[in-house]
Every structure is written in C-alpha cells, then in structure tokens.
Scaffold this active site. Sequence first.
Site, PDB file in Angstrom:
ATOM      1  N   ARG A  84       1.418  -1.423  -0.019  1.00 26.67           N
ATOM      2  CA  ARG A  84       0.152  -0.556   0.153  1.00 26.67           C
ATOM      3  C   ARG A  84       0.680   1.612  -0.069  1.00 26.67           C
ATOM      4  O   ARG A  84       0.511   2.421  -0.798  1.00 26.67           O
ATOM      5  CB  ARG A  84      -0.819   0.008   1.386  1.00 26.67           C
ATOM      6  N   THR A  85       1.591   1.629   0.908  1.00 22.39           N
ATOM      7  CA  THR A  85       2.602   2.571   0.910  1.00 22.39           C
ATOM      8  C   THR A  85       3.283   3.058  -0.516  1.00 22.39           C
ATOM      9  O   THR A  85       3.255   4.334  -0.823  1.00 22.39           O
ATOM     10  CB  THR A  85       3.715   2.799   2.550  1.00 22.39           C
ATOM     11  N   LYS A 114      26.622  -3.545  -3.157  1.00 22.33           N
ATOM     12  CA  LYS A 114      27.748  -3.606  -2.795  1.00 22.33           C
ATOM     13  C   LYS A 114      28.170  -3.072  -1.674  1.00 22.33           C
ATOM     14  O   LYS A 114      29.557  -2.790  -1.284  1.00 22.33           O
ATOM     15  CB  LYS A 114      28.146  -2.513  -3.381  1.00 22.33           C
ATOM     16  N   ARG A 135      11.570   3.457   3.483  1.00 21.16           N
ATOM     17  CA  ARG A 135      10.782   2.583   4.271  1.00 21.16           C
ATOM     18  C   ARG A 135      12.014   1.849   5.106  1.00 21.16           C
ATOM     19  O   ARG A 135      13.324   1.070   3.564  1.00 21.16           O
ATOM     20  CB  ARG A 135       9.883   1.797   3.805  1.00 21.16           C
ATOM     21  N   HIS A 172       5.394   6.172  11.568  1.00 17.75           N
ATOM     22  CA  HIS A 172       4.646   5.777   9.869  1.00 17.75           C
ATOM     23  C   HIS A 172       3.582   6.756   9.957  1.00 17.75           C
ATOM     24  O   HIS A 172       2.719   6.930   9.924  1.00 17.75           O
ATOM     25  CB  HIS A 172       3.717   4.119   9.999  1.00 17.75           C
TER      26      HIS A 172
HETATM   27  C1  NCD Z   1       1.803  -1.249   7.928  1.00 19.48           C
HETATM   28  C2  NCD Z   1       3.417  -0.993   8.018  1.00 19.48           C
HETATM   29  O1  NCD Z   1       3.809  -1.550   7.172  1.00 19.48           O
HETATM   30  O2  NCD Z   1       3.886  -0.870   9.408  1.00 19.48           O
HETATM   31  N1  NCD Z   1       1.185  -1.374   6.796  1.00 19.48           N
HETATM   32  C3  NCD Z   1       0.905  -0.083   5.970  1.00 19.48           C
HETATM   33  O3  NCD Z   1       2.125   0.608   5.391  1.00 19.48           O
HETATM   34  N2  NCD Z   1       0.433  -0.087   5.705  1.00 19.48           N
HETATM   35  C4  NCD Z   1       1.309  -2.096   8.914  1.00 19.48           C
HETATM   36  C5  NCD Z   1       1.738  -3.976   8.846  1.00 19.48           C
HETATM   37  O4  NCD Z   1       2.338  -3.641   7.940  1.00 19.48           O
HETATM   38  O5  NCD Z   1       1.151  -4.270   9.837  1.00 19.48           O
END
Ligand code: NCD
Length: 355
Positions: A84-85, A114, A135, A172
């Site tokens: 999703r993100t 590397k 991320r 997040h």
């Molecule tokens: C979440 C995350 O990555 O922290 N997912 C997301 O970004 N929608 C929640 C999860 O992974 O449980």
Amino acid sequence: MATTPTDFSRRAADYVKRYTPPRIYGEFAGKHIITVEQFERQDLDKLFDVTQKLRRRVVAHDVEVSRLAAGRVMASLFFEASTRTDMSFQTAMRRLGGNVVAPTGGVQFSSVYKGENLADTVRAAGCYADVVVIRHPERGSSYEASYYMDKLHGQITRKPIVISGGDGIGEHPTQALLDLFTILDQKKTLDNLTVTMVGDLKNGRTVHSLAKLIARYDDQRTRINLVSPESLKMPREIIAYLNLHKVATVETDRLSDVLAESDVIYWTRVQEERFDDPTEYDAIADQFIMTPDVLAQANDRAILMHPLPRKHEMGTPTDHDALDEDSRSVYFTQMENGMYVRMALLALTMGIEVK
Ligand code: NCD
C-alpha cells in the site's frame, strides 16, 4: 546483501537524537516528513482540506490535476516489504502528473548490494529526484536520511526532501495521517470519541503515530483504549506523550471491557518479522482475533479500521469476507484515502498550490 540491517541499526537510532525534524507551522514546502510531531492542528486542517479538494477533483476526472506536479520526480527507496505505502505514493505522484523512479529490481539490486550505506544511497536518490520516499527496517533511518539530505542541499542545485514510508518500529507518519483523515471523514469530529487500538502496540508503528496525532486534539474529549498482551504494550514514551497531553488512556488485555464502548476499533497485525524468537511470537499470535462474532459485540456506530496487510488476526479467509460485508469496516476506504492524503502531502511539500 553485503550490508546487513544490523549494520545500520546502531547508527540509525542515534539520528533520532541528532536530527530534529522541522515543524510545519503552516509551511510544508521543502520540509522532510518523518514524524507526526511536526504537525500542529492548523497543519492537519490544511493537509486535510487539500486532500478533500484533490479527492473531489480526481473523482470528477479533472485533468488539470495531472498537470500539478508535471516535471517533478519522486524516488522510492523501499528497504522493506510494502504494497500500500509504496503503490499509493507512486500512484499519488503519477496522478499529480509527476514521475516516479526506483532502483530497477528494488534496492536489493542497487549499490546497497555492494555495501553502500544508507546515507549515500539516499543522497544518490536526492541527486535525481525532488522527493525521496524511504521505508527501512531500522528505527531512526528516516532521521538519518533527512540529516544527510540536508547536507546534500548545499552541494546540488535543488533541495530534495525525504518522506518516511515507515521507520522500523518507530513511526509511520503518513499512515497515521490517512488514518486520522479517515476517522474525521467518517465521524466528522474526534470530540467525545473512544478509539480502541488492538494488537501489537509495541512493534506496530502505525499506532505509535496515530496515538501521537490524536494527542494533538487535546482540547477534545477523545479517549484511547490500548488493548494488547502484556508483552506487546504501547511503548512507555508514547504513554508519557499521551499523559502529557492529558488524553484519557486505558491499557488493558481484556478486549471485552472496552469493545462495546468503542467508536473506532483499530485492529493491527502482530508484527511477526520484528520478533527475534519465534516461540515468543507463537505465544501471543492468537490472542486477539477479529471475527464476525467479535464484531457483533461492537456498537452500531463503530468503525473497524486496519492499516493492512491482514492475516489471521482478522480470522480465516471466510471471516475476512464476512467482515468486509459489514458496513462498519472501513479499511478499504482507508486505503483509498491514503492515496489522496499522499497526493496532498506531495503537493504541499513540493510547494504546489491546489485549488
Ligand atoms: C503497516 C506497516 O507497514 O507498518 N502497513 C502499511 O503501511 N499499511 C502495518 C503492518 O505492516 O502491519
């Protein structure tokens, strides 16, 4: 990979202390977005107002939307799995008419392979793109990325920004923004609402950010219930933050005590990948399972949220289907809202005016 996540960990966590993210204070342009603590109430109002506008315009097929970020480029650096993100950021940028780049085949095929470190990888992305979404499994990595991006600013022609798409077990921020937008969109206010967060509150970064964001509304009578096994309780610093902002908070391991009074039920996955010891995971994995029978005990005006992905904490695949049919389930709405909120955030941080 030559560089293991553990190599990053000691360094990354230090940057939480070394780097102070800029407050928004009404001006998003040029600011890295790495914690919800950057936002005041007015900033949230502005972000959500732009989100509403963009949502209306996208739904109306307004082609002018696709000219807003024409010529801009977003780089996506995902050192950790994402559906999703990653996709919503990419789609958000493309719907605004911007372009998206990422290392071909993902970061595992970049020079990270590397042995290149995070600081240099992020700056490489900054040399090409206007926005770098990152991320990373290590808490503090988005702080480290912002710290080095600021250093790069003096050396190149543009000032690229960093947006966190998930900072280890830390925060997040953009997920919490879309979660809050969804709550306000559904409920119109936080006043007098009871928000119940359930599951892995220790490792789940979405609830860390969401709890802190709700504390921004400390003039409202919002109550937060935190339901988890003893070993997965909300970190003490977040509880301290809630206390500081005088948010009425209850911690419990008994869902039945708080389910019926909840207006917002925020379910989460036990973050299996964050456990070093699989037996510890097994011991608590089945403790809180949302099923149609459990949801039947919630009140009619409640909404059921989940950041997703969901696994067995939402029951069997049959349970998933049944929960989806319940009009109180809003996790797909949350997902769509995520794209609009990220469009608004990208536009604002790139200094693009949205009417
Ligand atoms: C979440 C995350 O990555 O922290 N997912 C997301 O970004 N929608 C929640 C999860 O992974 O449980």
